[in-house]
Structure formats: C-alpha cells, structure tokens
Design an enzyme around this catalytic site. Structure first.
Site, short mmCIF file in Angstrom:
data_model
loop_
_atom_site.label_atom_id
_atom_site.label_comp_id
_atom_site.label_asym_id
_atom_site.label_seq_id
_atom_site.Cartn_x
_atom_site.Cartn_y
_atom_site.Cartn_z
N GLY A 1 5.80 -5.34 11.10
CA GLY A 1 6.36 -4.17 11.76
C GLY A 1 6.47 -4.37 13.26
N ARG A 2 5.44 -3.85 13.95
CA ARG A 2 5.53 -3.75 15.40
C ARG A 2 5.85 -5.02 16.18
NH1 ARG A 2 0.22 -0.27 15.15
NH2 ARG A 2 0.13 -1.61 13.31
N GLN B 1 -4.69 -3.42 13.15
CA GLN B 1 -4.90 -4.24 11.96
C GLN B 1 -6.17 -5.05 12.14
OE1 GLN B 1 -3.21 -4.11 9.23
NE2 GLN B 1 -1.02 -3.81 9.58
N THR C 1 -5.95 -1.09 1.86
CA THR C 1 -6.90 -1.80 2.72
C THR C 1 -7.76 -0.83 3.54
OG1 THR C 1 -5.02 -2.11 4.16
CG2 THR C 1 -5.81 -4.05 3.00
N ASP D 1 1.57 8.42 -10.58
CA ASP D 1 1.65 9.72 -11.27
C ASP D 1 1.53 9.44 -12.76
OD1 ASP D 1 2.42 12.46 -11.94
OD2 ASP D 1 3.38 12.53 -9.97
N ILE D 2 1.78 10.43 -13.59
CA ILE D 2 1.73 10.16 -15.03
C ILE D 2 2.86 9.20 -15.39
CG2 ILE D 2 0.60 12.35 -15.64
CD1 ILE D 2 3.39 13.36 -16.54
N LYS E 1 11.90 -2.92 5.10
CA LYS E 1 11.06 -2.04 4.27
C LYS E 1 11.19 -0.61 4.77
CE LYS E 1 6.32 -1.76 4.69
NZ LYS E 1 5.88 -0.37 4.66
N ASP F 1 9.20 1.27 -0.16
CA ASP F 1 7.73 1.27 -0.24
C ASP F 1 7.23 2.71 -0.42
OD1 ASP F 1 5.03 0.69 0.10
OD2 ASP F 1 5.19 0.48 2.28
N LEU F 2 7.41 3.25 -1.64
CA LEU F 2 7.01 4.65 -1.87
C LEU F 2 5.73 4.75 -2.70
CD1 LEU F 2 10.51 6.33 -2.40
CD2 LEU F 2 9.16 6.11 -0.30
N LYS F 3 5.21 3.61 -3.16
CA LYS F 3 3.92 3.55 -3.86
C LYS F 3 3.75 4.68 -4.89
CE LYS F 3 1.46 1.52 0.12
NZ LYS F 3 2.41 1.71 1.23
N PHE F 4 4.62 4.68 -5.91
CA PHE F 4 4.54 5.74 -6.92
C PHE F 4 3.21 5.69 -7.66
CE2 PHE F 4 9.35 5.02 -7.09
CZ PHE F 4 9.62 6.07 -6.24
O1 C5P Z 1 3.32 -2.84 12.52
P1 C5P Z 1 2.62 -3.60 11.42
O2 C5P Z 1 3.06 -5.06 11.34
O3 C5P Z 1 1.12 -3.45 11.47
O4 C5P Z 1 3.14 -2.90 10.08
C1 C5P Z 1 2.69 -3.28 8.83
C2 C5P Z 1 3.38 -2.53 7.74
O5 C5P Z 1 2.75 -2.87 6.51
C3 C5P Z 1 3.30 -1.00 7.84
O6 C5P Z 1 4.51 -0.48 7.27
C4 C5P Z 1 2.11 -0.65 6.98
O7 C5P Z 1 2.21 0.62 6.40
C5 C5P Z 1 2.19 -1.72 5.89
N1 C5P Z 1 0.90 -2.05 5.27
C6 C5P Z 1 -0.20 -2.50 5.97
N2 C5P Z 1 -1.38 -2.80 5.31
C7 C5P Z 1 -1.44 -2.65 4.01
C8 C5P Z 1 -0.35 -2.20 3.28
C9 C5P Z 1 0.83 -1.91 3.96
O8 C5P Z 1 -0.15 -2.66 7.17
N3 C5P Z 1 -2.56 -2.98 3.41
#
Ligand code: C5P
Length: 235
Positions: free
Chosen positions: A210-211, A190, A120, A68-69, A36, A63-66
């Site tokens: 991610g991490r 989180q 969230t 707009d109009i 992503k 994942d640019l979450k558009f």
């Molecule tokens: O490092 P981690 O596993 O927390 O990364 C989660 C990814 O999911 C990040 O890119 C974060 O922006 C994305 N994300 C999130 N919660 C959301 C929507 C997206 O953690 N509600």
C-alpha cells in the site's frame, strides 16, 4: 525477469473515495501491478469503481473477506465473480462447509478464490479469549491446510508463514503476502515486515503493498524498482 504479463505486486487502494483511487490508478500501469480494493473503498464507491478500474486493464483483487453462513457467502462470491474480478477472498474461520460452498459457487477458473487465515491483529490472548486452540502460527497453518483441502486457490499470509506453508503445500497454491516494505522505506505500524525479495524467496506469489506506493511522489518509479527487486528465477 519479473514477467510484465504476470505482475506480482498488488497495490492496496486504501482510499476513502473513488476520486483518490482513480487519481492513483491513472498514474499506474497494468503491466506493472494489479490492484486491491478493500471494504472502505468498496463500501464508498461500489461495483462501478471496480468496473471502471478493470476497464483500464487492471486485474482487481476484491478484498471483502466474506464470512457468513455458507449460502450467503456462496451468493456473495457469485456476485463478486460476476463483476469479473481477478481474485476475491473469504475467511477460513467460516469453516469447511462455508469454504466448500464458496468453491462450489465459483469453480476454479478466471476468478481466484483465496482465504484469509488468521487476522494478524490477533495475538495469543485473543485466541485464548475466543477459545481457539493452539498458538497463532499453528492456527494459521491449520486454516491454510483447511483452505487447501477445500479446493481454494490460495491464502493470505505473512512472509514468515509463506516459508512454512511452501514446505507443506504445492506451488500451485497461491500465497498472497501483505506487510511488505522495500528495504529503504518506513515500516509504518506494520510489525513483521519483509522486503519484497525476502517474501518471494520464502515462496510468496503476490505482494500486497500500500503506502510505499500510494504515498510515493513517483509511484511508477517505486513500482519499477520493486519489480526489479523481485526479478527471480522461478519464472
Ligand atoms: O500500506 P500497507 O502496505 O501497510 O498496506 C497493506 C495492505 O494489506 C492494507 O490494505 C491492509 O489492510 C492489508 N493487510 C495487511 N495485513 C494483513 C492483511 C491485510 O496489512 N495481515
């Protein structure tokens, strides 16, 4: 087992620069995960990086979450789909006309078009302040049903929301879930985390992680462990 041709883990490349992202991607494998690319990395490194990662065989979720109009979102979706990305997203809060315009711009096919429902980070007080009726849970359900009604391919949702949505929407509607933590790792900031297994059992199709992977000493070993953990009987 977790089908290597349809990896369910999407690794969030939350990096500031292309070099860092590419260094990690070199250590991953497209049979084990998708990736992503979000606003930070895309703004810094642009379409070139997307193309370079795709050339290495990875499916990319842009994942640019558009939001707009309708005309502008439709054009942005077309531009993203032209890059050949596997998945892209828009905000369901853009409303029906915007969602339909996005769908029209990229008909069902190679690129999956999904919607973010409610961020969230928004709690009840935030909803009240901006004048959204109902509690966050109800709002997520309403926006997900709207996205479904507009023909989108799925939504981003938490593991908890996945369970409720799966009971109301068919399996073909794809649920993409962040906030995943393997049982033995830190939650970081989180709040509502689920293990990979719990999310899959709740009906999530793809897990954004991610991490736990990007900061691991051995990302491939973590990925393999995760893929084993989500071996499931739906495939
Ligand atoms: O490092 P981690 O596993 O927390 O990364 C989660 C990814 O999911 C990040 O890119 C974060 O922006 C994305 N994300 C999130 N919660 C959301 C929507 C997206 O953690 N509600």
């Amino acid at each position: 087992m977790s089908n290597p041709r349809n990896p369910r883990v999407i690794v969030a490349l939350d990096f500031a620069e292309a070099e860092q992202a590419l260094a990690l991607v070199d250590r991953l494998h497209p049979a084990l995960c998708r990736v992503k690319i979000g606003k930070e990395l895309f703004t810094a490194a642009g379409p070139q990086l997307v193309e370079s990662i795709m050339r290495q065989g990875f499916d990319v979720f842009l994942d640019l979450k558009f939001h707009d109009i309708p005309n502008t979102v439709a054009s942005a979706c077309r531009a993203a789909a032209k890059l050949g990305v596997w998945m892209l997203n828009v905000h369901a809060l853009g409303g029906r006309k915007m969602l339909l315009a996005a769908r029209d711009a990229i008909p069902p096919g190679e690129t999956r078009l999904i919607a973010v429902t409610l961020l969230t980070s928004l709690g009840q007080e935030d909803l009240d302040e901006i004048g959204l009726n109902g509690n966050p849970g109800e709002t997520v359900q309403r926006l997900a049903l709207l996205a479904h009604d507009c023909g989108l391919d799925g939504v981003v949702c938490s593991a908890l929301e996945a369970r409720q949505l799966r009971n109301r929407i068919s399996d073909a509607f794809c649920l993409v879930t962040p906030g995943i933590r393997p049982a033995d790792t830190a939650a970081n900031e989180q709040k509502r985390v689920a293990t990979p297994r719990e999310a899959i059992e709740n009906g999530s199709d793809y897990l954004v992680i991610g991490r736990p992977i990007t900061q691991a000493r051995d990302p491939i070993a973590v990925l393999q462990r995760l893929n084993n953990e989500i071996m499931d009987d739906r495939q």
